[in-house]
Design an enzyme around this catalytic site. Sequence first.
Site, PDB file in Angstrom:
ATOM      1  N   GLU A   1      -3.792  -0.487   4.208  1.00  0.00           N
ATOM      2  CA  GLU A   1      -3.955  -0.953   3.069  1.00  0.00           C
ATOM      3  C   GLU A   1      -5.132  -1.627   2.381  1.00  0.00           C
ATOM      4  OE1 GLU A   1      -0.740  -3.423   0.072  1.00  0.00           O
ATOM      5  OE2 GLU A   1      -0.677  -3.452   2.074  1.00  0.00           O
ATOM      6  N   PHE A   2      -5.502  -1.361   1.196  1.00  0.00           N
ATOM      7  CA  PHE A   2      -6.627  -2.340   0.801  1.00  0.00           C
ATOM      8  C   PHE A   2      -5.934  -3.332  -0.438  1.00  0.00           C
ATOM      9  CE2 PHE A   2      -9.386  -3.544  -2.702  1.00  0.00           C
ATOM     10  CZ  PHE A   2     -10.727  -3.703  -2.207  1.00  0.00           C
ATOM     11  N   ILE A   3      -6.056  -4.488  -0.166  1.00  0.00           N
ATOM     12  CA  ILE A   3      -5.654  -5.537  -1.188  1.00  0.00           C
ATOM     13  C   ILE A   3      -6.834  -5.998  -1.787  1.00  0.00           C
ATOM     14  CG2 ILE A   3      -4.533  -7.879  -1.006  1.00  0.00           C
ATOM     15  CD1 ILE A   3      -2.993  -6.936   1.416  1.00  0.00           C
TER      16      ILE A   3
ATOM     17  N   ASP B   1      -5.236 -16.573  14.937  1.00  0.00           N
ATOM     18  CA  ASP B   1      -6.695 -16.615  14.730  1.00  0.00           C
ATOM     19  C   ASP B   1      -6.863 -17.188  13.179  1.00  0.00           C
ATOM     20  OD1 ASP B   1      -9.352 -16.979  14.963  1.00  0.00           O
ATOM     21  OD2 ASP B   1      -9.697 -14.971  15.109  1.00  0.00           O
TER      22      ASP B   1
END
Length: 303
Positions: A102-104, A207
């Site tokens: 998904e592109f956020i 991380d």
Amino acid sequence: MAVASLMAAMSEDPIREWILTQGKATQITKIGSVGGGCINLASHYHTDAGSFFVKTNRSIGPAMFEGEALGLEAMYETKTIRVPKPHKVGELPTGGSYIIMEFIDFGGSRGNQAELGRKLAEMHKAGKSSKGFGFEVDNTIGSTPQINTWSSDWIEFYGEKRLGYQLKLARDQYGDSAIYQKGHTLIQNMASLFENVVIEPCLLHGDLWSGNIAYDTNSEPVILDPACYYGHNEADFGMSWCAGFGESFYNAYFKVMPKQPGYEKRRDLYLLYHYLNHYNLFGSGYRSSAMSIIDGYLRMLKA
């Protein structure tokens, strides 16, 4: 002929193929590069069915991205903090691998630290494992392998799979027997730091530093590029020296996940793993930080 050539082109480009089939797009309108990563190449695919974020690495197989996808999926499933939903991992025909997710859209602000603390605590609270400490697969911390074989004992897991692994790497890579021997003395004596603590396996990002934290256009926190495993929740503060967590972050966090006895005494133990990893990845500039933490504990524990 046009259909045949389109099919041939798609089979040579599995990213395009996935976007134009399972991704439900009929056309890719633009592909832009996204900066920021030092290990992989990142791209933003604009389509008529929305946007996709794609990372590629020409030199490694899909195992690293599979580990990332499993981590993203596990965090996504908690329905707490926002993470990009992973869609597909695969091999590139020319060698290497890719991940589509998904592109956020990120907002301009650095967002709300209290909200980040609260949402992270909610993820730790929701993400539980019946298998103990570890993860479904080994993954990577930076480019260092992270061994996630299941264990029922956190102190043993952290001693062997986290500190012990990094100490062996430092000895093998730099011939650093001093840090190896002192580090192992610490591992053998660190159990007293966990007295009166009930340690549940919580889903950790693994991380969490400022480069892996963003805020969407609604100023909601988003966490990325994980090195997930199930561990002691306090271990997720191990990169706090690179994260800029403020008082509001910790206050909000501990309202959801109360502070445990001896928390302050253990804080440096969780920093140590990441200082050792930075020593192994980036060289001797990080050795003194790791060694001073080890020496401090050996004095405290009179070991």
